[in-house]
Write an enzyme that holds these catalytic residues in place. Structure first.
Site, PDB file in Angstrom:
ATOM      1  N   CYS A  49       0.852  -1.194   0.000  1.00 22.02           N
ATOM      2  CA  CYS A  49       0.000   0.000   0.000  1.00 22.02           C
ATOM      3  C   CYS A  49       0.886   1.242   0.000  1.00 22.02           C
ATOM      4  CB  CYS A  49      -0.962   0.022   1.173  1.00 22.02           C
ATOM      5  SG  CYS A  49      -0.216   0.532   2.737  1.00 22.02           S
ATOM      6  N   CYS A  77       3.526   1.738   2.752  1.00 25.49           N
ATOM      7  CA  CYS A  77       4.808   1.061   2.516  1.00 25.49           C
ATOM      8  C   CYS A  77       5.722   1.971   1.690  1.00 25.49           C
ATOM      9  CB  CYS A  77       4.592  -0.257   1.782  1.00 25.49           C
ATOM     10  SG  CYS A  77       3.540  -1.429   2.645  1.00 25.49           S
ATOM     11  N   ASP A 116      -8.870  22.088 -31.926  1.00 20.68           N
ATOM     12  CA  ASP A 116      -8.253  22.494 -33.184  1.00 20.68           C
ATOM     13  C   ASP A 116      -9.119  21.883 -34.289  1.00 20.68           C
ATOM     14  OD1 ASP A 116      -6.253  23.336 -35.096  1.00 20.68           O
ATOM     15  OD2 ASP A 116      -5.646  21.237 -35.171  1.00 20.68           O
ATOM     16  N   ASP A 143      -3.416  18.559 -32.600  1.00 18.17           N
ATOM     17  CA  ASP A 143      -2.499  17.550 -33.142  1.00 18.17           C
ATOM     18  C   ASP A 143      -1.278  18.120 -33.852  1.00 18.17           C
ATOM     19  OD1 ASP A 143      -3.745  18.562 -35.411  1.00 18.17           O
ATOM     20  OD2 ASP A 143      -3.628  16.649 -36.470  1.00 18.17           O
ATOM     21  N   ASP A 181      -0.207  23.633 -32.168  1.00 16.92           N
ATOM     22  CA  ASP A 181      -1.086  23.424 -31.012  1.00 16.92           C
ATOM     23  C   ASP A 181      -0.310  23.185 -29.723  1.00 16.92           C
ATOM     24  OD1 ASP A 181      -3.454  23.569 -32.573  1.00 16.92           O
ATOM     25  OD2 ASP A 181      -3.152  21.497 -33.212  1.00 16.92           O
TER      26      ASP A 181
END
Length: 696
Positions: free
Chosen positions: A15, A18, A409, A590, A594
């Site tokens: 967890c 730890c 975009d 993309d 951008d």
């Protein structure tokens, strides 16, 4: 001393507590850039001190963990497995519990009870005691401290009663043994449950562990994918997994790329096409040349991104971490107050006071708080990855909560990015063959969708190609190039340069050579996406460098009301900033132009076939170009955050209610141990539910 970057595989972490104890240990040793991922069983840090690696490893192992060469290949010894320890303890605990209901004289004998409890107590001391001791020594007391104190108190109390022959009311061997056995049972379930939450990364790692058929002088040798070098020629047959990234040299095939994109339909591949390691050949065979191997493959980079994403903590986790870090000392204090108050302020006596204090120790559960956020994040990231959505950080999930604006975009995002050339208008006495050659030579150097479409449309028509000395892309404008004779070219767009019909211009030495008319097609799912976003209370916005008339046409077709056209990268940045001030803003794009806006937005989302700069700038990558992935991403993020909040509510509420109930004497330690053992399982189980939960 020169900086050393060190990566260790550490097993035994179950967890976030730890991970926290290891993190604090490394901080005390003066190490930097510490990253502890309990789910991925990895510890990374940079060392600029004189501390030897052996001392660091020893410190980690003293906390109760194990440093191994390869966590995936490591198999603990039979007696080290938590399942073995649980079965061993259960064997001795069962007769101790039976004496409470059975009338067998032998199990009522204090010496017999001591002998039955002793092996269980010994396992408890080894399993919990060592970790408890070193966690206290390191200044980060963990849950094992509570278990060890509780079980040891019951054992010593019972041992004193046995030695002094004080009678059965002083014998609580079954309490000691049951606490240890039930907590081990909880650890067994916890271990199996955590394995399910990390299955997404483990599945991807397994995909890497394949063989490859390497061709040398006409012969084929079978090697591990890890041993493939760039430039090797590989043979891939029907049913094989592609071992590494590369290009097809000969043959054709249909590939299942669903593990990367979530797309179930096979993708046809032929000569010169790129293939990705880990994808499966459903039909056909081919020879390929390895281009990216080892950590450079797409799959390896995805695995690394997912590991980093799991380690990135959402802000909502910080409260849980703060409480968990001070939890154990506070619980010990409450247990002491309970003991003193019960003993001195009531007539309950030593026995009742001790049992109430032990109940407080064993019912409290800091692990539930430590597991609440990371388990939900791991499952959420895994589900997103299986749907072709790569989220770079667990904190991204919270960052998209209550999104108000999604800014798109246009080219390659809402549209296909596949352009067709309608017309090329030659200016002056330039020849069309020359124009085609110049356009092809320049646009081959760009990764923009328009550039790729121009090259595809002209590659068979361009008979003579220009030889370039240099070429570079200008964000939001186009390409500048210089040929070997020193002529300068510009191919692109700009404000008030092109007419509505012709959207690109080609210049040579600042003299117009040609104008190009191109059309793009809107993605078929774009209108449905915009309608879904509006239904979710999100305002869609179009932000593009393209001409106003084209932006208006796209926006009107798919239903976007807010439009910003003909914007350069710096202008896009300012517009994103304005929207951020009005509400949470996501940017989807993309292209290179951008990239700044993707970084500026609260969350940047990039398409998989985008430019490398856009992918690096974005916090989310859509491996599947279907725009429906955007809604899926928002849904997964929303439900992951909801799961985190449910887990944290349970973890806090459980402890807030359970500890006072135990302190007031309404719970015996065995019931407390049982409840504590399964509180973690409830939190993890709720997280696992996210794997198949219906998203709305």
């Amino acid at each position: 001393m020169a900086e050393q970057l060190i990566e260790l595989n550490v097993t035994g972490m179950h967890c976030n507590n730890c991970a926290l104890s290891i993190h604090k240990l490394l901080e005390k040793k003066g190490l930097n850039n510490i990253l502890v991922d309990f789910a991925g069983e990895e510890v990374k840090f940079s060392n600029t001190t004189d501390t030897a690696l052996a001392d660091i490893v020893k410190g980690i192992e003293q906390l109760g963990f194990k440093v191994v060469d390869d966590a995936a290949l490591y198999a603990p010894k039979f007696y080290e497995r938590v399942e073995t320890k649980f079965l061993f303890c259960a064997l001795f605990t069962a007769p101790l519990l039976l004496h409470m209901v059975a009338s067998w004289h032998v199990v009522h004998n204090p010496v017999v009870q001591l002998l039955l409890c002793l092996p269980v107590f010994a396992v408890g001391c080894l399993h919990f005691g060592k970790s408890a001791f070193y966690s206290v020594k390191g200044g980060t007391p963990n849950m094992d401290v509570l278990i060890f104190i509780g079980s040891t108190s019951a054992f010593i109390y019972s041992l004193a009663g046995t030695i002094q022959n004080l009678g059965s009311q002083y014998l609580f061997y079954e309490t000691c043994a049951t606490i240890i056995t039930l907590v081990l049972l909880g650890n067994v379930f916890e271990k199996r449950s955590v394995n399910q939450t990390t299955s997404a990364i483990k599945d991807l790692v397994k995909i890497q562990q394949v063989t490859a058929n390497r061709m040398i002088d006409g012969a084929v040798e079978v090697i591990r994918a890890n041993d493939v070098h760039a430039g090797d020629t590989l043979l891939v047959n029907h049913g094989d997994k592609v071992p590494v990234d590369g290009d097809i040299l000969e043959g054709n095939a249909a590939l299942d790329e669903s593990m990367l994109t979530g797309e179930s339909m096979p993708v046809e591949k032929a000569k010169y096409d790129k293939v990705i390691g880990g994808t499966i050949v459903q039909r056909g065979n081919f020879r390929m040349m390895a281009t990216k191997v080892g950590s450079n493959t797409v799959l390896a980079q995805i695995i690394e991104l997912m590991k980093k994403a799991q380690a990135a903590k959402p802000p909502v986790q910080k409260l849980g971490d703060k409480v968990a870090s001070i939890f154990v000392p506070v619980v010990i204090l409450i247990a002491l107050v309970t003991f003193v108050a019960t003993y001195f302020l009531s007539d309950s006596g030593l026995q009742r006071s001790l049992m109430n204090a032990i109940a407080v120790l064993v019912i409290s559960c800091p692990c539930a708080m430590g597991l609440a956020t990371p388990t939900a994040v791991m499952v959420g990231l895994g589900r997103a990855a299986k749907n072709g959505i790569l989220i770079k950080g667990g904190d991204t999930i919270e960052a998209v909560a209550n999104t108000k604006y999604v800014v798109f975009d246009k080219t390659g995002t809402l549209t296909t990015g596949k352009f067709s050339i309608n017309d090329i208008k030659v200016e002056g006495d330039a020849h069309i063959e020359l124009i085609r050659g110049v356009i092809t030579a320049i646009e081959e150097r760009s990764n923009h969708p328009i550039a790729r479409s121009l090259v595809d449309g002209l590659k068979d028509l361009a008979k003579t190609k220009l030889i370039l000395r240099s070429a570079k892309e200008e964000k939001g404008l186009g390409m500048r190039a210089e040929d070997v004779d020193g002529n300068n070219y510009f191919l692109g767009t700009g404000k008030n340069v092109n007419s509505d019909n012709f959207n690109l211009s080609l210049y040579k030495n600042q003299v117009l050579l040609a104008q190009i008319a191109m059309d793009d097609t809107i993605k078929p799912e774009a209108a449905a996406l915009i309608a879904q976003l509006k239904a979710m209370g999100i305002t869609p916005v179009l932000l593009s460098g393209d001409r106003n008339s084209r932006c208006l046409n796209v926006a009107k077709t798919i239903g976007i009301a807010e439009i910003h056209s003909e914007k350069l990268p710096d202008e896009k940045l300012r517009i994103i900033d304005i929207y951020k001030q009005k509400g949470k803003t996501i940017m989807i794009g993309d292209g290179i132009n951008d990239a700044p806006a993707l970084t500026k937005a609260d969350v940047g989302v990039s398409m998989n076939d985008a430019s490398q700069i856009a992918i690096q700038s974005a916090r989310v990558i859509l491996l599947n170009t279907d725009l429906g992935s955007i809604v899926k991403f928002l849904q997964i993020s929303k439900h992951t955050l909801l799961t985190i909040k449910q887990n944290l509510f349970w973890a806090f509420a459980y402890n807030v209610v359970a500890i006072p109930v135990a302190a007031l004497g309404f719970l015996n330690p065995m019931v407390g141990a049982f409840t504590m053992a399964f509180s973690d399982v409830i939190v993890i189980g709720n997280s696992i539910r996210l794997k198949s939960k219906r998203l709305k």
